[in-house]
Write an enzyme that holds these catalytic residues in place. Structure first.
Site, PDB file in Angstrom:
ATOM      1  N   PRO A   1     -44.102  -9.296  20.145  1.00 28.30           N
ATOM      2  CA  PRO A   1     -45.299  -9.562  19.329  1.00 28.30           C
ATOM      3  C   PRO A   1     -46.092 -10.782  19.780  1.00 28.30           C
ATOM      4  O   PRO A   1     -47.284 -10.886  19.514  1.00 28.30           O
ATOM      5  CB  PRO A   1     -44.736  -9.762  17.911  1.00 28.30           C
TER       6      PRO A   1
ATOM      7  N   ASP B   1     -41.209 -20.129  10.318  1.00 33.05           N
ATOM      8  CA  ASP B   1     -40.094 -20.877   9.713  1.00 33.05           C
ATOM      9  C   ASP B   1     -40.582 -22.032   8.846  1.00 33.05           C
ATOM     10  O   ASP B   1     -39.806 -22.620   8.093  1.00 33.05           O
ATOM     11  CB  ASP B   1     -39.157 -21.399  10.808  1.00 33.05           C
TER      12      ASP B   1
ATOM     13  N   GLN C   1     -39.840  -7.170  14.879  1.00 35.73           N
ATOM     14  CA  GLN C   1     -38.753  -7.808  15.640  1.00 35.73           C
ATOM     15  C   GLN C   1     -37.438  -7.806  14.857  1.00 35.73           C
ATOM     16  O   GLN C   1     -37.430  -7.624  13.636  1.00 35.73           O
ATOM     17  CB  GLN C   1     -39.162  -9.249  15.987  1.00 35.73           C
TER      18      GLN C   1
ATOM     19  N   HIS D   1     -40.543 -29.739  16.047  1.00 40.98           N
ATOM     20  CA  HIS D   1     -41.614 -29.873  15.044  1.00 40.98           C
ATOM     21  C   HIS D   1     -42.287 -31.243  15.078  1.00 40.98           C
ATOM     22  O   HIS D   1     -43.491 -31.349  14.861  1.00 40.98           O
ATOM     23  CB  HIS D   1     -41.070 -29.503  13.649  1.00 40.98           C
TER      24      HIS D   1
ATOM     25  N   ASP E   1     -47.544 -21.934  17.495  1.00 43.58           N
ATOM     26  CA  ASP E   1     -46.086 -22.069  17.351  1.00 43.58           C
ATOM     27  C   ASP E   1     -45.514 -20.661  17.420  1.00 43.58           C
ATOM     28  O   ASP E   1     -45.089 -20.082  16.423  1.00 43.58           O
ATOM     29  CB  ASP E   1     -45.818 -22.733  15.989  1.00 43.58           C
ATOM     30  N   SER E   2     -45.543 -20.117  18.629  1.00 40.71           N
ATOM     31  CA  SER E   2     -45.296 -18.684  18.791  1.00 40.71           C
ATOM     32  C   SER E   2     -43.932 -18.403  19.395  1.00 40.71           C
ATOM     33  O   SER E   2     -43.245 -19.305  19.858  1.00 40.71           O
ATOM     34  CB  SER E   2     -46.351 -18.119  19.749  1.00 40.71           C
TER      35      SER E   2
ATOM     36  N   GLY F   1     -52.087 -13.080  15.145  1.00 41.79           N
ATOM     37  CA  GLY F   1     -52.909 -14.249  15.468  1.00 41.79           C
ATOM     38  C   GLY F   1     -54.015 -13.913  16.458  1.00 41.79           C
ATOM     39  O   GLY F   1     -55.115 -14.477  16.407  1.00 41.79           O
TER      40      GLY F   1
HETATM   41  N1  SAM Z   1     -40.090 -22.715  17.588  1.00 39.10           N
HETATM   42  C1  SAM Z   1     -40.049 -21.384  18.022  1.00 39.10           C
HETATM   43  C2  SAM Z   1     -39.801 -21.171  19.468  1.00 39.10           C
HETATM   44  O1  SAM Z   1     -40.553 -21.664  20.307  1.00 39.10           O
HETATM   45  O2  SAM Z   1     -38.840 -20.476  19.769  1.00 39.10           O
HETATM   46  C3  SAM Z   1     -41.149 -20.577  17.465  1.00 39.10           C
HETATM   47  C4  SAM Z   1     -40.735 -20.234  16.100  1.00 39.10           C
HETATM   48  S1  SAM Z   1     -41.820 -19.403  15.073  1.00 39.10           S
HETATM   49  C5  SAM Z   1     -40.631 -18.722  14.031  1.00 39.10           C
HETATM   50  C6  SAM Z   1     -42.499 -18.058  15.967  1.00 39.10           C
HETATM   51  C7  SAM Z   1     -43.278 -17.149  15.038  1.00 39.10           C
HETATM   52  O3  SAM Z   1     -44.326 -16.516  15.763  1.00 39.10           O
HETATM   53  C8  SAM Z   1     -42.463 -16.030  14.380  1.00 39.10           C
HETATM   54  O4  SAM Z   1     -42.406 -16.254  13.010  1.00 39.10           O
HETATM   55  C9  SAM Z   1     -43.225 -14.754  14.740  1.00 39.10           C
HETATM   56  O5  SAM Z   1     -43.246 -13.808  13.682  1.00 39.10           O
HETATM   57  C10 SAM Z   1     -44.596 -15.318  15.056  1.00 39.10           C
HETATM   58  N2  SAM Z   1     -45.425 -14.449  15.907  1.00 39.10           N
HETATM   59  C11 SAM Z   1     -45.071 -13.768  17.015  1.00 39.10           C
HETATM   60  N3  SAM Z   1     -46.127 -13.103  17.495  1.00 39.10           N
HETATM   61  C12 SAM Z   1     -47.186 -13.362  16.688  1.00 39.10           C
HETATM   62  C13 SAM Z   1     -48.545 -12.957  16.664  1.00 39.10           C
HETATM   63  N4  SAM Z   1     -49.041 -12.132  17.596  1.00 39.10           N
HETATM   64  N5  SAM Z   1     -49.341 -13.455  15.674  1.00 39.10           N
HETATM   65  C14 SAM Z   1     -48.854 -14.297  14.738  1.00 39.10           C
HETATM   66  N6  SAM Z   1     -47.557 -14.689  14.700  1.00 39.10           N
HETATM   67  C15 SAM Z   1     -46.748 -14.238  15.667  1.00 39.10           C
END
Ligand code: SAM
Length: 283
Positions: A162, A86, A31, A62, A155-156, A138
């Site tokens: 992804p 994060d 990304q 959070h 928390d995706s 995940g």
């Molecule tokens: N609070 C945020 C929101 O709702 O906008 C979510 C923030 S958190 C940074 C989201 C995280 O999910 C990112 O760091 C991203 O890399 C991760 N992510 C996305 N797809 C994923 C997957 N398939 N497996 C594990 N992590 C994933």
């Protein structure tokens, strides 16, 4: 010259923040990652042009993704966080002395490294000895995990790119298997207001309902997310988040929060009528 960050919430609606400075911009294998600094919201970080968090309002997200399940079952010891790069979710979890183990699985190591460098207000507890970081998808992690967790927090990012696999039936089914007999699954559940997000919210809710006997949805006001109205899913094998809350026990922990409190805990499950209808929730 003025610099503005603008995000398209719908094809005809945009949200903008005046930027003081762009601090980071790089494309990982997964990304586009950007970090900015602003007058109103402090530092903020986006993935593929979508807001992940701001320094000013991250406490709301959070607090709500962590303290609602933690107050429902004070005996939670083993936690799996999917996404959460994060570090804000882990930061809140480490405030509980009773938590023994936190596995955090984020697909993107560059997100975590960037947040550790530029967003120390959220990524400040990732080196806690109870935390193990796994850099993988995940969806794949939960296919083979042997551990039984008390709590899984998803928390995706949104259900495209992804994060898409984290909204599938396969994923929710494997989360159910990876939870112990009184396990809880909490996930970010999109917004109910704009049509495209609301469709994703309904799909996620129906899929989770296929596995878990208790399925509830709760809400929070998050100013920088589309529509400002955000939902979380609470699915559980045993605990009802409202009936089983022991407010006195949670308050006795003395955890200071800026958004969450035990009155709000019950209130956040009271949903507007249009949201109840969209989710087909009964009274
Ligand atoms: N609070 C945020 C929101 O709702 O906008 C979510 C923030 S958190 C940074 C989201 C995280 O999910 C990112 O760091 C991203 O890399 C991760 N992510 C996305 N797809 C994923 C997957 N398939 N497996 C594990 N992590 C994933």
């Amino acid at each position: 010259m003025e610099l503005w960050y603008t995000e398209e919430h719908t094809p005809s609606t945009r949200f903008s923040i005046k930027v003081k400075k762009q601090l980071f911009s790089e494309k990982s294998p997964f990304q586009q990652i950007d970090v900015f600094d602003s007058e109103e919201f402090g530092r903020f970080f986006t993935l593929d042009g979508l807001m992940m968090l701001t320094e000013k309002d991250e406490f709301i997200y959070h607090d709500m993704i962590v303290h609602v399940p933690m107050a429902t079952n004070p005996n939670i010891k083993r936690v799996l966080v999917i996404g959460g790069g994060d570090g804000g979710t882990v930061r809140e979890l480490t405030r509980y002395k009773t938590v023994e183990k936190i596995d955090m699985v984020d697909i993107d190591e560059l997100v975590v490294k960037t947040c550790m460098k530029l967003l120390p207000f959220t990524a400040c507890e990732l080196d806690d000895p109870r935390v193990t970081l796994h850099f993988e998808d995940g969806l794949k992690f939960v296919r083979t995990v042997e551990e039984k967790y008390d709590l899984i927090i998803v928390d995706s990012t949104d259900p495209f790119g992804p994060g898409e696999g984290l909204f599938t039936k396969e994923f929710y089914g494997n989360c159910f298997k990876a939870l112990g007999d009184d396990g809880i699954l909490v996930n970010q559940h999109e917004n109910p207001y704009y049509e495209s997000y609301s469709a994703a919210m309904k799909r996620a809710h129906q899929r989770i309902e296929d596995f878990f006997p208790i399925c509830r949805v709760y809400q929070a006001h998050i100013p920088t997310y589309p529509s400002g109205h955000w939902l979380f899913g609470f699915a559980s094998k045993k605990y009802d988040p409202v009936k089983d809350l022991d407010a006195a026990a949670w308050n006795a922990l003395g955890i200071e929060t800026k958004y969450y409190n035990t009155d709000l805990h019950a209130g956040c499950f009271m949903l507007p009528t249009y949201v109840k209808k969209a989710l087909a929730l009964k009274d």
